[in-house]
Design a protein around this motif. Structure first.
Motif, PDB file in Angstrom:
ATOM      1  N   LEU A  92       0.885  -1.164   0.000  1.00 46.45           N
ATOM      2  CA  LEU A  92       0.000   0.000   0.000  1.00 46.45           C
ATOM      3  C   LEU A  92       0.926   1.218   0.000  1.00 46.45           C
ATOM      4  O   LEU A  92       1.797   1.321   0.875  1.00 46.45           O
ATOM      5  CB  LEU A  92      -0.854  -0.023   1.281  1.00 46.45           C
ATOM      6  N   LEU A  93       0.809   2.137  -0.958  1.00 44.26           N
ATOM      7  CA  LEU A  93       1.787   3.216  -1.100  1.00 44.26           C
ATOM      8  C   LEU A  93       1.576   4.331  -0.074  1.00 44.26           C
ATOM      9  O   LEU A  93       0.637   4.309   0.719  1.00 44.26           O
ATOM     10  CB  LEU A  93       1.761   3.752  -2.539  1.00 44.26           C
ATOM     11  N   SER A  94       2.456   5.369  -0.168  1.00 47.64           N
ATOM     12  CA  SER A  94       2.587   6.327   0.930  1.00 47.64           C
ATOM     13  C   SER A  94       1.340   7.140   1.232  1.00 47.64           C
ATOM     14  O   SER A  94       0.975   7.320   2.394  1.00 47.64           O
ATOM     15  CB  SER A  94       3.746   7.290   0.623  1.00 47.64           C
ATOM     16  N   THR A  95       0.668   7.647   0.196  1.00 48.75           N
ATOM     17  CA  THR A  95      -0.515   8.468   0.493  1.00 48.75           C
ATOM     18  C   THR A  95      -1.642   7.609   1.032  1.00 48.75           C
ATOM     19  O   THR A  95      -2.234   7.892   2.072  1.00 48.75           O
ATOM     20  CB  THR A  95      -0.972   9.227  -0.774  1.00 48.75           C
ATOM     21  N   SER A 136      12.114  -1.315  -2.071  1.00 52.96           N
ATOM     22  CA  SER A 136      11.961  -0.347  -1.006  1.00 52.96           C
ATOM     23  C   SER A 136      11.744   1.025  -1.663  1.00 52.96           C
ATOM     24  O   SER A 136      11.333   1.085  -2.822  1.00 52.96           O
ATOM     25  CB  SER A 136      13.197  -0.361  -0.101  1.00 52.96           C
ATOM     26  N   SER A 137      11.996   2.097  -0.901  1.00 47.59           N
ATOM     27  CA  SER A 137      11.565   3.397  -1.421  1.00 47.59           C
ATOM     28  C   SER A 137      12.363   4.538  -0.810  1.00 47.59           C
ATOM     29  O   SER A 137      12.863   4.425   0.316  1.00 47.59           O
ATOM     30  CB  SER A 137      10.080   3.593  -1.089  1.00 47.59           C
ATOM     31  N   ILE A 138      12.411   5.662  -1.515  1.00 46.58           N
ATOM     32  CA  ILE A 138      13.011   6.877  -0.940  1.00 46.58           C
ATOM     33  C   ILE A 138      12.165   7.375   0.240  1.00 46.58           C
ATOM     34  O   ILE A 138      12.586   8.269   0.972  1.00 46.58           O
ATOM     35  CB  ILE A 138      13.147   8.004  -1.979  1.00 46.58           C
ATOM     36  N   ALA A 139      11.007   6.777   0.435  1.00 45.57           N
ATOM     37  CA  ALA A 139      10.167   7.143   1.589  1.00 45.57           C
ATOM     38  C   ALA A 139      10.821   6.759   2.911  1.00 45.57           C
ATOM     39  O   ALA A 139      10.372   7.209   3.972  1.00 45.57           O
ATOM     40  CB  ALA A 139       8.794   6.472   1.477  1.00 45.57           C
ATOM     41  N   MET A 166       3.960   6.178   7.504  1.00 45.69           N
ATOM     42  CA  MET A 166       3.861   4.764   7.904  1.00 45.69           C
ATOM     43  C   MET A 166       4.498   3.898   6.806  1.00 45.69           C
ATOM     44  O   MET A 166       5.238   2.959   7.086  1.00 45.69           O
ATOM     45  CB  MET A 166       2.404   4.382   8.114  1.00 45.69           C
ATOM     46  N   TYR A 167       4.255   4.247   5.567  1.00 47.49           N
ATOM     47  CA  TYR A 167       4.821   3.500   4.431  1.00 47.49           C
ATOM     48  C   TYR A 167       6.353   3.515   4.497  1.00 47.49           C
ATOM     49  O   TYR A 167       6.992   2.473   4.336  1.00 47.49           O
ATOM     50  CB  TYR A 167       4.337   4.159   3.142  1.00 47.49           C
ATOM     51  N   GLY A 168       6.929   4.691   4.788  1.00 51.89           N
ATOM     52  CA  GLY A 168       8.387   4.763   4.901  1.00 51.89           C
ATOM     53  C   GLY A 168       8.894   3.941   6.071  1.00 51.89           C
ATOM     54  O   GLY A 168       9.908   3.230   5.951  1.00 51.89           O
ATOM     55  N   ARG A 203      15.845   0.920  -3.263  1.00 49.91           N
ATOM     56  CA  ARG A 203      15.043   2.048  -2.781  1.00 49.91           C
ATOM     57  C   ARG A 203      14.618   2.890  -3.997  1.00 49.91           C
ATOM     58  O   ARG A 203      15.332   3.780  -4.442  1.00 49.91           O
ATOM     59  CB  ARG A 203      15.847   2.909  -1.799  1.00 49.91           C
ATOM     60  N   TYR A 204      13.437   2.560  -4.506  1.00 49.19           N
ATOM     61  CA  TYR A 204      12.973   3.242  -5.704  1.00 49.19           C
ATOM     62  C   TYR A 204      12.628   4.714  -5.420  1.00 49.19           C
ATOM     63  O   TYR A 204      12.059   5.042  -4.390  1.00 49.19           O
ATOM     64  CB  TYR A 204      11.738   2.556  -6.276  1.00 49.19           C
ATOM     65  N   PRO A 205      12.971   5.587  -6.378  1.00 55.38           N
ATOM     66  CA  PRO A 205      12.469   6.976  -6.328  1.00 55.38           C
ATOM     67  C   PRO A 205      11.044   6.982  -6.867  1.00 55.38           C
ATOM     68  O   PRO A 205      10.402   5.931  -6.967  1.00 55.38           O
ATOM     69  CB  PRO A 205      13.436   7.692  -7.272  1.00 55.38           C
ATOM     70  N   GLY A 206      10.542   8.143  -7.218  1.00 52.79           N
ATOM     71  CA  GLY A 206       9.245   8.191  -7.885  1.00 52.79           C
ATOM     72  C   GLY A 206       9.339   7.449  -9.215  1.00 52.79           C
ATOM     73  O   GLY A 206      10.354   7.557  -9.900  1.00 52.79           O
ATOM     74  N   LEU A 207       8.331   6.687  -9.569  1.00 55.71           N
ATOM     75  CA  LEU A 207       8.350   5.927 -10.815  1.00 55.71           C
ATOM     76  C   LEU A 207       7.297   6.491 -11.766  1.00 55.71           C
ATOM     77  O   LEU A 207       6.180   6.798 -11.347  1.00 55.71           O
ATOM     78  CB  LEU A 207       8.079   4.441 -10.557  1.00 55.71           C
ATOM     79  N   GLY A 216      -2.070   5.856  -5.464  1.00 55.75           N
ATOM     80  CA  GLY A 216      -1.883   5.967  -4.013  1.00 55.75           C
ATOM     81  C   GLY A 216      -0.517   6.414  -3.544  1.00 55.75           C
ATOM     82  O   GLY A 216      -0.215   6.377  -2.366  1.00 55.75           O
ATOM     83  N   GLY A 217       0.332   6.874  -4.491  1.00 55.21           N
ATOM     84  CA  GLY A 217       1.650   7.351  -4.092  1.00 55.21           C
ATOM     85  C   GLY A 217       1.677   8.867  -3.973  1.00 55.21           C
ATOM     86  O   GLY A 217       0.877   9.564  -4.601  1.00 55.21           O
ATOM     87  N   THR A 218       2.609   9.381  -3.166  1.00 53.52           N
ATOM     88  CA  THR A 218       2.727  10.836  -3.029  1.00 53.52           C
ATOM     89  C   THR A 218       3.541  11.419  -4.175  1.00 53.52           C
ATOM     90  O   THR A 218       3.451  12.602  -4.480  1.00 53.52           O
ATOM     91  CB  THR A 218       3.368  11.197  -1.668  1.00 53.52           C
ATOM     92  N   SER A 219       4.312  10.557  -4.838  1.00 56.25           N
ATOM     93  CA  SER A 219       5.095  11.038  -5.989  1.00 56.25           C
ATOM     94  C   SER A 219       4.301  10.905  -7.286  1.00 56.25           C
ATOM     95  O   SER A 219       4.834  11.128  -8.373  1.00 56.25           O
ATOM     96  CB  SER A 219       6.380  10.204  -6.112  1.00 56.25           C
ATOM     97  N   ASP A 220       3.015  10.553  -7.184  1.00 56.54           N
ATOM     98  CA  ASP A 220       2.215  10.269  -8.388  1.00 56.54           C
ATOM     99  C   ASP A 220       1.996  11.494  -9.265  1.00 56.54           C
ATOM    100  O   ASP A 220       1.589  11.363 -10.423  1.00 56.54           O
ATOM    101  CB  ASP A 220       0.834   9.708  -7.988  1.00 56.54           C
ATOM    102  N   SER A 312       9.943  16.128   2.936  1.00 57.15           N
ATOM    103  CA  SER A 312      10.799  15.284   3.806  1.00 57.15           C
ATOM    104  C   SER A 312      11.621  14.282   2.989  1.00 57.15           C
ATOM    105  O   SER A 312      12.523  13.635   3.526  1.00 57.15           O
ATOM    106  CB  SER A 312       9.921  14.524   4.814  1.00 57.15           C
ATOM    107  N   TRP A 313      11.272  14.125   1.723  1.00 58.06           N
ATOM    108  CA  TRP A 313      12.022  13.188   0.873  1.00 58.06           C
ATOM    109  C   TRP A 313      13.190  13.925   0.221  1.00 58.06           C
ATOM    110  O   TRP A 313      13.109  15.135  -0.043  1.00 58.06           O
ATOM    111  CB  TRP A 313      11.106  12.581  -0.201  1.00 58.06           C
ATOM    112  N   PRO A 314      14.304  13.255  -0.054  1.00 59.52           N
ATOM    113  CA  PRO A 314      15.523  13.927  -0.507  1.00 59.52           C
ATOM    114  C   PRO A 314      15.417  14.525  -1.910  1.00 59.52           C
ATOM    115  O   PRO A 314      14.634  14.040  -2.724  1.00 59.52           O
ATOM    116  CB  PRO A 314      16.576  12.818  -0.483  1.00 59.52           C
TER     117      PRO A 314
HETATM  118  C1  AKB Z   1       5.048   6.728  -3.398  1.00 51.82           C
HETATM  119  O1  AKB Z   1       4.963   7.835  -3.955  1.00 51.82           O
HETATM  120  O2  AKB Z   1       4.524   6.447  -2.332  1.00 51.82           O
HETATM  121  C2  AKB Z   1       5.871   5.661  -4.072  1.00 51.82           C
HETATM  122  C3  AKB Z   1       7.267   5.731  -3.597  1.00 51.82           C
HETATM  123  C4  AKB Z   1       8.110   6.885  -3.884  1.00 51.82           C
HETATM  124  O3  AKB Z   1       7.717   4.780  -2.974  1.00 51.82           O
HETATM  125  N1  AKB Z   1       5.812   5.843  -5.520  1.00 51.82           N
END
Ligand code: AKB
Length: 353
Positions: A92-95, A136-139, A166-168, A203-207, A216-220, A312-314
């Motif tokens: 389940l993604l970050s947002t 994993s994720s940059i989260a 919570m996702y991070g 640790r994936y960045p935004g895809l 459901g991602g914040t980088s969407d 908060s993400w780099p």
């Molecule tokens: C998100 O935006 O939650 C994901 C991620 C950066 O792990 N795409």
């Protein structure tokens, strides 16, 4: 709908060899199944809560609609297959997780723990290590404020790991779980089998995908911006124009996962790696969308809560370890991502001239 009771294997029949892909119907899974099939792999067992279309079913040995947290499903996999690789994409993604943090924890951590246990049980039953690939994720990073984000620049894997979502938290803990199963699992018992799980994470960045819509991602915002333009729809971006985080294209993400999986373990100096391709601001993304989709109408209406997560993400990540250990190379830079992948792919998807 509970999964069917486990079917015990017939006497004398061997279990079939399999690579397990969870969350296979999602953004990464969609592309991964295609890449694996194109590479000649015919032993894919794909699981997702959602159904699979005929195209995806044709790429797999078996597709299972089910919940990886359900014990009967895991028991059935244990009895039916000799699993030597797991690509655990279900999450389940970050947002979305911020609206149901406890449910997110159950899925993201509970599901991963059950699959790590399955991997260890499989290794003990067939005597071979099980490779466990984990997105994993940059989260997992948490910069305290914009000034700290600017100062930090490209962060290394061992810096600023104080996630604010919570996702991070889930992703960071699952990295530690994977490391535990790989090197310390049941360390005090006598009948311990050493190193049952070969855990590897990225640790994936935004895809950004041309084939699937983000969910459901914040980088969407990056992918949503491009898809909206291709459909001729206006897009209201929920982050500020100056918001900057690392991104990569979906093909680049899938290629990196498969290269890491194929790398000789002796070359790896760590379990989890940063990767990235480009770090555009939201305004730079909007400018490129406008260049390739002249009618695009993009406005900025920041959502303070989602903006706080982004802040908060780099700005960027240091991926030198991935480059040194397994030869990671970005597949696209920002312009080629649009010119060679996103624009032709999305125009084909929406049949935009
Ligand atoms: C998100 O935006 O939650 C994901 C991620 C950066 O792990 N795409």
């Amino acid at each position: 709908m509970p999964s069917p009771a486990p079917t015990p294997p017939d006497r004398g029949l061997r279990r079939s060899g399999a690579t397990l892909v969870t969350g296979a119907g999602g953004e990464v899974g969609h592309g991964l199944l295609g890449a694996m099939h194109a590479a000649g792999r015919r032993n894919i067992v794909a699981i997702d809560l959602r159904g699979f279309d005929e195209g995806q079913q044709a790429l797999c040995r078996e597709t299972i609609v089910g919940d990886i947290c359900e014990r009967p499903l895991l028991q059935r996999l244990q009895s039916m297959y000799e699993i030597t690789e797991i690509y655990h994409l279900a999450a389940l993604l970050s947002t979305r997780t911020e609206f149901t943090p406890e449910a997110g924890h159950e899925i993201n951590v509970g599901g991963t723990l059950k699959l790590l246990h399955l991997a260890a049980a499989q290794a003990r039953s067939h005597g071979k290590r099980v490779k466990f690939m984990f997105p994993s994720s940059i989260a997992v990073y948490g910069l305290s404020d914009l000034a700290a984000k600017e100062r930090a620049g490209a962060v290394g894997e061992d810096e600023f790991t104080q996630p604010t979502t919570m996702y991070g938290c889930n992703k960071l803990y699952c990295e530690h779980l994977g490391r535990y199963y790989a090197h310390h699992y049941r360390q005090l018992v006598q009948d311990r089998m050493d190193h049952t799980v070969d855990f590897r994470g990225i640790r994936y960045p935004g895809l950004i995908s041309a084939e699937t819509l983000p969910s459901g991602g914040t980088s969407d915002y990056a992918a949503e911006m491009v898809h909206a333009a291709a459909e001729g729809k206006p897009y209201s971006c929920f982050v500020r124009p100056d918001t900057r985080i690392p991104f990569m294209t979906m093909p680049g993400a899938i290629e990196a996962l498969l290269v890491l999986a194929a790398t000789d373990e002796q070359r790896l100096s760590r379990c989890v790696y940063n990767v990235k391709s480009f770090s555009p601001s939201a305004a730079e993304l909007a400018d490129l969308v406008g260049e390739f989709f002249p009618g695009a109408l993009i406005t900025f209406e920041p959502d303070p809560q989602r903006q706080a997560i982004m802040d908060s993400w780099p700005l960027d990540v240091d991926d030198s370890a991935a480059r040194a250990d397994w030869g990671y190379q970005p597949r696209h830079d920002l312009r080629s991502a649009f010119k060679e992948y996103l624009v032709p792919g999305i125009k084909a998807r929406y049949k935009t001239l």
